[in-house]
Design an enzyme around this catalytic site. Structure first.
Site, PDB file in Angstrom:
ATOM      1  N   PRO A  10      -7.764   0.532   3.462  1.00 23.94           N
ATOM      2  CA  PRO A  10      -8.520   0.351   4.708  1.00 23.94           C
ATOM      3  C   PRO A  10      -7.943   1.057   5.925  1.00 23.94           C
ATOM      4  O   PRO A  10      -6.730   1.098   6.098  1.00 23.94           O
ATOM      5  CB  PRO A  10      -8.499  -1.172   4.909  1.00 23.94           C
ATOM      6  CG  PRO A  10      -8.299  -1.733   3.548  1.00 23.94           C
ATOM      7  CD  PRO A  10      -7.433  -0.737   2.827  1.00 23.94           C
ATOM      8  N   ASN A  11      -8.871   1.634   6.706  1.00 18.34           N
ATOM      9  CA  ASN A  11      -8.551   2.262   7.997  1.00 18.34           C
ATOM     10  C   ASN A  11      -7.868   3.615   7.878  1.00 18.34           C
ATOM     11  O   ASN A  11      -7.713   4.308   8.885  1.00 18.34           O
ATOM     12  CB  ASN A  11      -7.693   1.326   8.865  1.00 18.34           C
ATOM     13  CG  ASN A  11      -8.338  -0.019   9.066  1.00 18.34           C
ATOM     14  OD1 ASN A  11      -9.489  -0.096   9.506  1.00 18.34           O
ATOM     15  ND2 ASN A  11      -7.663  -1.072   8.663  1.00 18.34           N
ATOM     16  N   ARG A  18      -6.070   7.251  14.796  1.00 25.98           N
ATOM     17  CA  ARG A  18      -5.623   5.862  14.680  1.00 25.98           C
ATOM     18  C   ARG A  18      -4.134   5.742  15.011  1.00 25.98           C
ATOM     19  O   ARG A  18      -3.300   6.297  14.312  1.00 25.98           O
ATOM     20  CB  ARG A  18      -5.856   5.354  13.245  1.00 25.98           C
ATOM     21  CG  ARG A  18      -5.331   3.969  13.001  1.00 25.98           C
ATOM     22  CD  ARG A  18      -5.263   3.636  11.523  1.00 25.98           C
ATOM     23  NE  ARG A  18      -4.688   2.308  11.354  1.00 25.98           N
ATOM     24  CZ  ARG A  18      -4.164   1.863  10.207  1.00 25.98           C
ATOM     25  NH1 ARG A  18      -4.131   2.655   9.149  1.00 25.98           N
ATOM     26  NH2 ARG A  18      -3.661   0.650  10.136  1.00 25.98           N
ATOM     27  N   TYR A  23       1.116   6.666  13.116  1.00 25.45           N
ATOM     28  CA  TYR A  23       0.631   7.378  11.926  1.00 25.45           C
ATOM     29  C   TYR A  23       0.515   8.886  12.110  1.00 25.45           C
ATOM     30  O   TYR A  23       0.140   9.598  11.166  1.00 25.45           O
ATOM     31  CB  TYR A  23      -0.720   6.803  11.499  1.00 25.45           C
ATOM     32  CG  TYR A  23      -0.644   5.334  11.189  1.00 25.45           C
ATOM     33  CD1 TYR A  23      -1.221   4.393  12.044  1.00 25.45           C
ATOM     34  CD2 TYR A  23       0.034   4.876  10.078  1.00 25.45           C
ATOM     35  CE1 TYR A  23      -1.125   3.033  11.774  1.00 25.45           C
ATOM     36  CE2 TYR A  23       0.134   3.510   9.794  1.00 25.45           C
ATOM     37  CZ  TYR A  23      -0.452   2.606  10.655  1.00 25.45           C
ATOM     38  OH  TYR A  23      -0.345   1.261  10.381  1.00 25.45           O
ATOM     39  N   ASN A  72      -1.577   4.210  -1.374  1.00 25.62           N
ATOM     40  CA  ASN A  72      -1.311   3.669  -0.043  1.00 25.62           C
ATOM     41  C   ASN A  72      -2.409   2.637   0.192  1.00 25.62           C
ATOM     42  O   ASN A  72      -3.493   2.956   0.664  1.00 25.62           O
ATOM     43  CB  ASN A  72      -1.355   4.752   1.039  1.00 25.62           C
ATOM     44  CG  ASN A  72      -1.029   4.178   2.414  1.00 25.62           C
ATOM     45  OD1 ASN A  72      -0.997   2.963   2.601  1.00 25.62           O
ATOM     46  ND2 ASN A  72      -0.799   5.053   3.370  1.00 25.62           N
ATOM     47  N   ALA A  75      -3.175  -2.154   4.619  1.00 24.99           N
ATOM     48  CA  ALA A  75      -2.917  -3.583   4.867  1.00 24.99           C
ATOM     49  C   ALA A  75      -3.088  -4.434   3.619  1.00 24.99           C
ATOM     50  O   ALA A  75      -2.454  -5.497   3.494  1.00 24.99           O
ATOM     51  CB  ALA A  75      -3.834  -4.078   5.973  1.00 24.99           C
ATOM     52  N   GLU A  96       4.117   3.981  -4.815  1.00 25.54           N
ATOM     53  CA  GLU A  96       3.589   3.341  -3.610  1.00 25.54           C
ATOM     54  C   GLU A  96       3.992   4.207  -2.419  1.00 25.54           C
ATOM     55  O   GLU A  96       5.125   4.681  -2.347  1.00 25.54           O
ATOM     56  CB  GLU A  96       4.169   1.932  -3.453  1.00 25.54           C
ATOM     57  CG  GLU A  96       3.798   1.242  -2.148  1.00 25.54           C
ATOM     58  CD  GLU A  96       4.499  -0.107  -1.957  1.00 25.54           C
ATOM     59  OE1 GLU A  96       4.337  -0.707  -0.886  1.00 25.54           O
ATOM     60  OE2 GLU A  96       5.226  -0.529  -2.887  1.00 25.54           O
ATOM     61  N   HIS A  98       3.669   4.794   1.997  1.00 28.25           N
ATOM     62  CA  HIS A  98       3.275   4.405   3.352  1.00 28.25           C
ATOM     63  C   HIS A  98       3.709   5.503   4.316  1.00 28.25           C
ATOM     64  O   HIS A  98       4.834   6.000   4.218  1.00 28.25           O
ATOM     65  CB  HIS A  98       3.931   3.085   3.750  1.00 28.25           C
ATOM     66  CG  HIS A  98       3.514   1.958   2.881  1.00 28.25           C
ATOM     67  ND1 HIS A  98       2.312   1.318   3.000  1.00 28.25           N
ATOM     68  CD2 HIS A  98       4.145   1.379   1.829  1.00 28.25           C
ATOM     69  CE1 HIS A  98       2.212   0.380   2.071  1.00 28.25           C
ATOM     70  NE2 HIS A  98       3.318   0.402   1.336  1.00 28.25           N
ATOM     71  N   ARG A 105       9.022  -2.215  10.717  1.00 27.36           N
ATOM     72  CA  ARG A 105       7.916  -2.726  11.547  1.00 27.36           C
ATOM     73  C   ARG A 105       7.940  -4.247  11.564  1.00 27.36           C
ATOM     74  O   ARG A 105       8.854  -4.872  11.057  1.00 27.36           O
ATOM     75  CB  ARG A 105       6.597  -2.181  11.012  1.00 27.36           C
ATOM     76  CG  ARG A 105       6.535  -0.647  11.084  1.00 27.36           C
ATOM     77  CD  ARG A 105       5.223  -0.112  10.611  1.00 27.36           C
ATOM     78  NE  ARG A 105       4.108  -0.602  11.437  1.00 27.36           N
ATOM     79  CZ  ARG A 105       2.832  -0.311  11.157  1.00 27.36           C
ATOM     80  NH1 ARG A 105       2.531   0.415  10.104  1.00 27.36           N
ATOM     81  NH2 ARG A 105       1.874  -0.783  11.930  1.00 27.36           N
TER      82      ARG A 105
HETATM   83  C1  DHK Z   1      -0.906   1.901   6.644  1.00 28.22           C
HETATM   84  C2  DHK Z   1      -1.520   0.772   7.145  1.00 28.22           C
HETATM   85  O1  DHK Z   1      -2.791   0.757   7.398  1.00 28.22           O
HETATM   86  C3  DHK Z   1      -0.778  -0.432   7.440  1.00 28.22           C
HETATM   87  O2  DHK Z   1      -1.551  -1.594   7.254  1.00 28.22           O
HETATM   88  C4  DHK Z   1       0.437  -0.467   6.595  1.00 28.22           C
HETATM   89  C5  DHK Z   1       0.459   1.898   6.150  1.00 28.22           C
HETATM   90  C6  DHK Z   1       1.239   0.808   6.718  1.00 28.22           C
HETATM   91  C7  DHK Z   1       1.127   3.236   6.314  1.00 28.22           C
HETATM   92  O3  DHK Z   1       2.188   3.318   6.966  1.00 28.22           O
HETATM   93  O4  DHK Z   1       0.624   4.211   5.745  1.00 28.22           O
HETATM   94  O5  DHK Z   1       1.064  -1.426   6.635  1.00 28.22           O
END
Ligand code: DHK
Length: 147
Positions: A10-11, A18, A23, A72, A75, A96, A98, A105
């Site tokens: 998501p997102n 964002r 990020y 990835n 959340a 995995e 991120h 964090r």
């Molecule tokens: C991306 C997200 O959307 C967060 O909810 C994670 C992750 C971290 C990232 O760092 O790619 O916790």
């Protein structure tokens, strides 16, 4: 050749705008290009969804026909038992990933359920973590084939 599945949660479709301070400004489309370049001739499925059931469907697809999973889950990493259960069915290597260093964090981001099924974890390298994960995955599946 069985494909490598790169699954995004998501997102992550909003990367680029964002929370750039966390990020960065690289978009998901640019990350896909970096992954395909790193994969070379090896087939790669690059997917993103804001819906947990769809991500579970892609993990099942990888169970049936994939060589490796790079995930990835965003959340959902910290909340989704269904994703963990699905990953447990996968016989191949799981990386995995991120973009941010989740361990630096808020505590909300410290307990990854995905890590309980992962072969390896990459955090905090920004968008560059993705092509690195693809390179590592090619080695893992090569090693697996060579076994
Ligand atoms: C991306 C997200 O959307 C967060 O909810 C994670 C992750 C971290 C990232 O760092 O790619 O916790």
């Amino acid at each position: 050749m069985k494909p490598i599945h790169v699954l995004n949660g998501p997102n992550l479709n909003r990367l680029g705008t964002r929370e750039p301070e966390i990020y960065g400004t690289t978009t998901l489309a640019e990350i896909e290009t970096m992954c395909r370049r790193a994969a070379g001739r090896h087939p790669l499925r690059f997917l993103q969804s804001n819906a947990e059931p769809e991500i579970i469907g892609w993990i099942h697809e990888a169970v049936d026909e994939g060589a490796g999973i790079i995930i990835n889950a965003a959340a959902l990493t910290f909340t989704s038992l269904p994703i963990l259960d699905a990953l447990k069915m996968f016989p191949g290597p799981i990386i995995e990933l991120h973009i941010s260093n989740i361990h630096r964090r808020e505590p909300l981001y410290h307990n990854s359920l995905v890590s309980k099924a992962a072969t390896a974890v990459i955090v905090g390298l920004g968008a560059k973590g993705y092509p690195l994960a693809v390179g590592a995955m090619l080695e893992l599946i090569g090693r697996q084939k060579g076994r």
